[in-house]
Design an enzyme around this catalytic site. Structure first.
Site, PDB file in Angstrom:
ATOM      1  N   ASP A 180      49.009  49.247  36.673  1.00 45.57           N
ATOM      2  CA  ASP A 180      48.072  48.209  37.105  1.00 45.57           C
ATOM      3  C   ASP A 180      46.939  48.838  37.933  1.00 45.57           C
ATOM      4  O   ASP A 180      47.173  49.754  38.728  1.00 45.57           O
ATOM      5  CB  ASP A 180      48.837  47.205  37.987  1.00 45.57           C
TER       6      ASP A 180
ATOM      7  N   GLU B 289      45.707  50.449  33.038  1.00 36.06           N
ATOM      8  CA  GLU B 289      44.708  49.387  33.013  1.00 36.06           C
ATOM      9  C   GLU B 289      43.408  49.913  33.607  1.00 36.06           C
ATOM     10  O   GLU B 289      43.277  50.080  34.809  1.00 36.06           O
ATOM     11  CB  GLU B 289      45.171  48.163  33.798  1.00 36.06           C
TER      12      GLU B 289
HETATM   13  C1  QV4 Z   1      40.177  36.823  48.236  1.00 34.57           C
HETATM   14  C2  QV4 Z   1      38.733  37.267  48.025  1.00 34.57           C
HETATM   15  C3  QV4 Z   1      38.529  38.624  48.660  1.00 34.57           C
HETATM   16  C4  QV4 Z   1      38.881  38.539  50.124  1.00 34.57           C
HETATM   17  C5  QV4 Z   1      40.353  38.142  50.216  1.00 34.57           C
HETATM   18  C6  QV4 Z   1      40.831  38.105  51.634  1.00 34.57           C
HETATM   19  O1  QV4 Z   1      38.468  37.366  46.618  1.00 34.57           O
HETATM   20  O2  QV4 Z   1      37.166  39.033  48.499  1.00 34.57           O
HETATM   21  O3  QV4 Z   1      38.656  39.788  50.757  1.00 34.57           O
HETATM   22  O4  QV4 Z   1      40.549  36.857  49.605  1.00 34.57           O
HETATM   23  O5  QV4 Z   1      40.290  36.997  52.274  1.00 34.57           O
HETATM   24  C7  QV4 Z   1      44.141  37.183  44.838  1.00 34.57           C
HETATM   25  C8  QV4 Z   1      43.063  36.104  44.863  1.00 34.57           C
HETATM   26  C9  QV4 Z   1      41.814  36.653  45.527  1.00 34.57           C
HETATM   27  C10 QV4 Z   1      42.154  37.131  46.948  1.00 34.57           C
HETATM   28  C11 QV4 Z   1      43.274  38.197  46.826  1.00 34.57           C
HETATM   29  C12 QV4 Z   1      43.729  38.693  48.194  1.00 34.57           C
HETATM   30  O6  QV4 Z   1      42.759  35.709  43.541  1.00 34.57           O
HETATM   31  O7  QV4 Z   1      40.830  35.610  45.593  1.00 34.57           O
HETATM   32  O8  QV4 Z   1      40.998  37.744  47.520  1.00 34.57           O
HETATM   33  O9  QV4 Z   1      44.407  37.668  46.151  1.00 34.57           O
HETATM   34  O10 QV4 Z   1      44.242  37.610  48.930  1.00 34.57           O
HETATM   35  C13 QV4 Z   1      45.449  39.589  40.363  1.00 34.57           C
HETATM   36  C14 QV4 Z   1      44.391  38.485  40.322  1.00 34.57           C
HETATM   37  C15 QV4 Z   1      43.546  38.480  41.585  1.00 34.57           C
HETATM   38  C16 QV4 Z   1      44.484  38.378  42.785  1.00 34.57           C
HETATM   39  C17 QV4 Z   1      45.356  39.644  42.777  1.00 34.57           C
HETATM   40  C18 QV4 Z   1      46.263  39.739  43.993  1.00 34.57           C
HETATM   41  O11 QV4 Z   1      43.542  38.710  39.217  1.00 34.57           O
HETATM   42  O12 QV4 Z   1      42.697  37.353  41.548  1.00 34.57           O
HETATM   43  O13 QV4 Z   1      43.717  38.274  44.015  1.00 34.57           O
HETATM   44  O14 QV4 Z   1      46.178  39.597  41.607  1.00 34.57           O
HETATM   45  O15 QV4 Z   1      47.055  38.601  44.113  1.00 34.57           O
HETATM   46  C19 QV4 Z   1      39.343  44.274  38.512  1.00 34.57           C
HETATM   47  C20 QV4 Z   1      40.312  45.455  38.522  1.00 34.57           C
HETATM   48  C21 QV4 Z   1      41.501  45.217  37.641  1.00 34.57           C
HETATM   49  C22 QV4 Z   1      42.169  43.883  37.998  1.00 34.57           C
HETATM   50  C23 QV4 Z   1      41.108  42.782  37.856  1.00 34.57           C
HETATM   51  C24 QV4 Z   1      41.675  41.424  38.191  1.00 34.57           C
HETATM   52  O16 QV4 Z   1      39.644  46.621  38.067  1.00 34.57           O
HETATM   53  O17 QV4 Z   1      42.461  46.258  37.807  1.00 34.57           O
HETATM   54  O18 QV4 Z   1      40.023  43.045  38.723  1.00 34.57           O
HETATM   55  N1  QV4 Z   1      43.323  43.612  37.132  1.00 34.57           N
HETATM   56  C25 QV4 Z   1      44.657  43.932  37.644  1.00 34.57           C
HETATM   57  C26 QV4 Z   1      45.660  42.872  37.232  1.00 34.57           C
HETATM   58  C27 QV4 Z   1      45.347  41.573  37.982  1.00 34.57           C
HETATM   59  C28 QV4 Z   1      45.608  41.777  39.479  1.00 34.57           C
HETATM   60  C29 QV4 Z   1      45.232  43.118  39.939  1.00 34.57           C
HETATM   61  C30 QV4 Z   1      44.748  44.079  39.119  1.00 34.57           C
HETATM   62  C31 QV4 Z   1      45.574  43.441  41.343  1.00 34.57           C
HETATM   63  O19 QV4 Z   1      45.569  42.661  35.857  1.00 34.57           O
HETATM   64  O20 QV4 Z   1      46.143  40.503  37.500  1.00 34.57           O
HETATM   65  O21 QV4 Z   1      44.807  40.829  40.204  1.00 34.57           O
HETATM   66  O22 QV4 Z   1      46.902  43.921  41.315  1.00 34.57           O
HETATM   67  O23 QV4 Z   1      38.672  44.223  37.294  1.00 34.57           O
END
Ligand code: QV4
Ligand code: CA
Length: 505
Positions: A212, A248
C-alpha cells in the site's frame, strides 16, 4: 560458473514478479472487507471450482477504530499494530482461511499497510480492533513497539508536515499522506518490525503482498524490507519461492515519481490501464476501440510482466486515489480478461447508500455491511448463486466468472487475428484457444471473421455458457477454415461475444 551464476541471479530476482498462482490460474479477486471465515468458504465452494488463482484480502493488522464517521472502510488503512485482529477476524480465523484456501489451490495476497501508522488526529486510547493502547500525538505504539524516534517528522520539510506537493519527491516519501504518521523506513529497527510482520504472514502461508502507498516510500527502503523476507511456506509452495510483490504506485504521468522506479522490488499497479480503458469504452476524448490494436506497452504502460492490472479498485470506485472519473466496472472486465497484458485483478465489493452532493458521493466513507455492534455481516449466498447482505460479488456474475475461465484457457496463447471496423467494433483471438468480439458502436455488427479456432460449435460464454452438451444461449459455428459469422445488436444486454475451446460442444 557463468550460467549457474546467471541462473542464481535470475532465480533470486525473478520470484517476486511471479504471482505464485497454480498453473493456468491467471487472476486474483479482491474480496474487499470480507471476513476471513467467508473467504475460506468462498475459496472452497466457488473460487477453486471456477479457476480463480487467489484472493487479495483487506489489511489483516490491527487498525484504529474511527467513530466520526462511524467505522469507515478506510479505518483499516490506519494501523495501530501488526497484531492479526480486525473486523474481518482474529489470528485463528486468519490461519484457518489461509490453510483452507491454500489446500484448494487458491492463494492469499495481503494488503500490507507499511508506510505509516494511524492519522495524527486519531487521538489516544485503546479504540483499536485489538484493544491495543496507542497515542497518535506522542507517536507511541507500544504494541509494536514504535515511538517518536521511528517516524519521519524531522525529515519532512513541508509547512504542515503533510504532503503538499506531489512534484517534490522528498515530500511524497518523507511527509504524511493525509496526516498519516509516516514511518522512518530508513531505520533498520523499523524495517525489522515491518519484515517481522510480513514474515509472520509468510509463515502462516500467504503467497504475496500488495504494498500500500508504495509511492510514499523510497524504493530502496522497500527493497531493504523485502530482502528480509523469507521464502514462502514449503507446505504449499516449492522450495525457494519468493513472495509475489505488487506495489501501489499511482503514476498517471505528470509527476516526477514513476512506476518504473519500483521495478526492482516487484510489479506495480498500472493505473493508466483502467483510466485509459475507461475513456476508450466511454468514447471520451475522441478515443475509440479501434485504437486498442496496440493496447499494452504500445500505450506507454509498464512492461506486461511488471504490471498488475484492474478495471476498478476500492479507491476509485469511491473517487479516492486516481483514475476514478473514467473507470468503468463491467465492460472493461471482458476486455481486460481476454487481453494478454498484465496480471489481472477482479474487484468484488459491497453496496453502500450513495448520496451525491455537487457530483461527489458524500457517503464514500461508508464501511462494509455491518450489524449494530459493528461486526461485519456474513456473506450469504442466494439460491441463484448471487450474494445477499449487500455484498455485490461481481466475481460471481456469469460474464465475469466465465471470462476468468477464458483467461485460464487461453493462457500463454498469443494475441492474434485482430479486426476492427475503424470505429468501435473490434475482435481478436488468443492463438487457437479463444476469440472475442465487441460492438460498442451505435449500430449492429454483422461480420464473418477468421477466429483461428478449430471447427465446431462454440457456446458464447457472455450471453450464456456450455452446460452438459448444450449451449444455454448464443452459439457460434466455426467452419473448417476457422471462419465464423458474428451478429451483435448494439442494443444487446452484453454487446460482446467470447468463445474458447473449453466451451465447444
Ligand atoms: C483528513 C484530511 C487531511 C488532514 C487530516 C487530519 O484529508 O488533509 O490532515 O484529515 O485532520 C482518511 C480520510 C482523510 C483524513 C485521513 C486522516 O479520508 O480525509 O485526512 O483519514 O485522518 C485510504 C483513504 C483515505 C483515508 C486513508 C486513511 O483513501 O481517504 O484518509 O485510507 O484512513 C494517494 C496515494 C495512494 C492512496 C490514495 C488514496 O498515493 O497510495 O491517495 N491509496 C492507498 C490506499 C487507500 C488508503 C491509503 C493509500 C492510505 O489504496 O485506500 O487511503 O493507506 O493517491
Ligand atoms: Ca513515507
Amino acid at each position: 560458473m557463468g550460467i549457474y551464476f546467471l541462473l542464481l541471479i535470475v532465480g533470486l530476482c525473478w520470484g517476486q514478479y511471479n504471482p505464485n498462482t497454480l498453473p493456468k490460474r491467471t487472476s486474483i479477486v479482491h474480496l474487499f472487507e470480507w471476513r476471513w471465515q467467508d473467504i475460506a468458504l468462498e475459496c472452497e465452494r466457488y473460487l477453486a471450482p471456477n479457476g480463480f488463482g487467489g484472493v487479495q484480502i483487506s489489511p489483516p493488522n490491527e487498525n484504529v477504530i474511527v467513530t466520526d464517521p462511524q467505522q469507515p472502510w478506510w479505518e483499516r488503512y490506519q494501523p495501530v499494530s501488526y497484531k492479526l485482529c480486525t473486523r474481518s477476524g482474529n489470528e485463528t480465523e486468519f490461519r484457518d482461511m489461509v490453510t483452507r484456501c491454500n489446500n484448494v489451490g487458491v492463494h492469499i495476497y495481503v494488503d500490507a499497510v507499511i508506510n505509516h501508522m494511524c492519522g495524527a488526529n486519531a487521538g489516544a486510547g485503546d479504540h483499536a480492533t485489538c484493544g491495543s493502547y496507542f497515542n497518535a500525538k506522542t507517536e507511541d505504539f507500544p504494541a509494536v513497539p514504535y515511538s517518536g524516534w521511528d517516524f519521519n517528522d524531522h525529515k519532512c520539510k513541508s509547512r504542515s508536515g503533510n504532503i503538499e506537493n506531489y512534484h517534490d519527491i522528498s515530500q511524497v516519501r518523507d511527509c504524511r499522506l493525509v496526516s498519516l504518521l509516516d514511518l522512518a523506513l530508513e531505520k533498520d529497527y523499523v524495517r525489522s518490525r515491518v519484515a517481522e510482520y510480513m514474515n509472520h504472514l509468510i509463515d502462516i502461508g500467504v503467497a504475496g503482498f500488495r504494498i500500500d502507498a508504495a509511492k510514499h516510500m523510497w524504493p530502496g527502503d522497500v527493497k531493504a524490507i523485502l530482502d528480509k523476507l523469507k521464502d514462502l511456506n514449503t507446505q504449499w509452495f516449492p522450495e525457494g519461492t519468493k513472495p509475489f510483490i505488487y506495489q501501489e504506485v499511482i503514476d498517471l504521468g505528470g509527476e516526477p515519481i514513476k512506476g518504473r522506479e519500483y521495478f526492482g522490488n516487484g510489479r506495480v499497479t498500472e493505473f493508466k490501464y483502467s483510466a485509459k480503458l475507461g475513456t476508450v469504452i466511454r468514447k471520451w476524448d475522441g478515443e475509440k476501440m479501434a485504437y486498442l490494436k496496440n493496447w499494452g506497452e504500445g500505450w506507454g504502460f509498464v512492461p506486461s510482466d511488471k504490471a498488475l492490472v484492474f478495471v476498478d479498485n476500492h479507491d476509485n470506485q469511491r473517487g479516492h486515489g486516481a483514475g476514478g472519473a473514467s473507470v468503468l466496472t463491467f465492460w472493461g472486465f471482458g476486455f481486460m480478461l481476454a487481453h494478454p497484458y498484465g496480471f489481472t485483478r477482479v474487484m468484488s465489493s459491497f453496496r453502500w447508500p450513495r448520496y451525491f452532493e455537487n457530483g461527489k458521493d458524500i457517503n464514500d466513507w461508508v464501511g462494509p455491511p455491518s450489524n449494530s455492534d459493528g461486526s461485519i455481516k456474513p456473506v450469504t449466498i442466494n439460491a441463484d448463486t448471487t450474494c445477499g447482505n449487500n455484498w455485490v460479488c461481481e466475481h460471481r456474475w456469469r460474464q465475469i466468472k466465465n471470462m476468468v475461465i477464458f483467461r485460464n484457457v487461453v493462457d500463454g496463447e498469443p494475441f492474434s487475428n485482430w479486426w476492427d471496423n475503424g470505429s468501435n467494433q473490434v475482435a481478436f483471438g488468443r492463438g487457437n484457444k479463444g476469440f472475442i468480439i465487441f460492438n460498442n458502436d451505435d449500430w449492429s455488427l454483422n461480420v464473418s471473421l477468421q477466429t483461428g479456432l478449430p471447427a465446431g460449435t462454440y457456446c458464447d460464454v457472455i450471453s450464456g455458457q456450455k452446460e452438459g452438451d448444450f449451449c444455454t444461449a448464443v452459439e457460434v459455428h466455426v467452419a473448417a477454415d476457422g471462419m465464423a459469422n458474428f451478429l451483435i445488436g448494439n442494443e444487446d444486454e452484453d454487446p460482446f461475444i467470447a468463445i474458447h475451446v473449453d466451451a465447444k460442444l
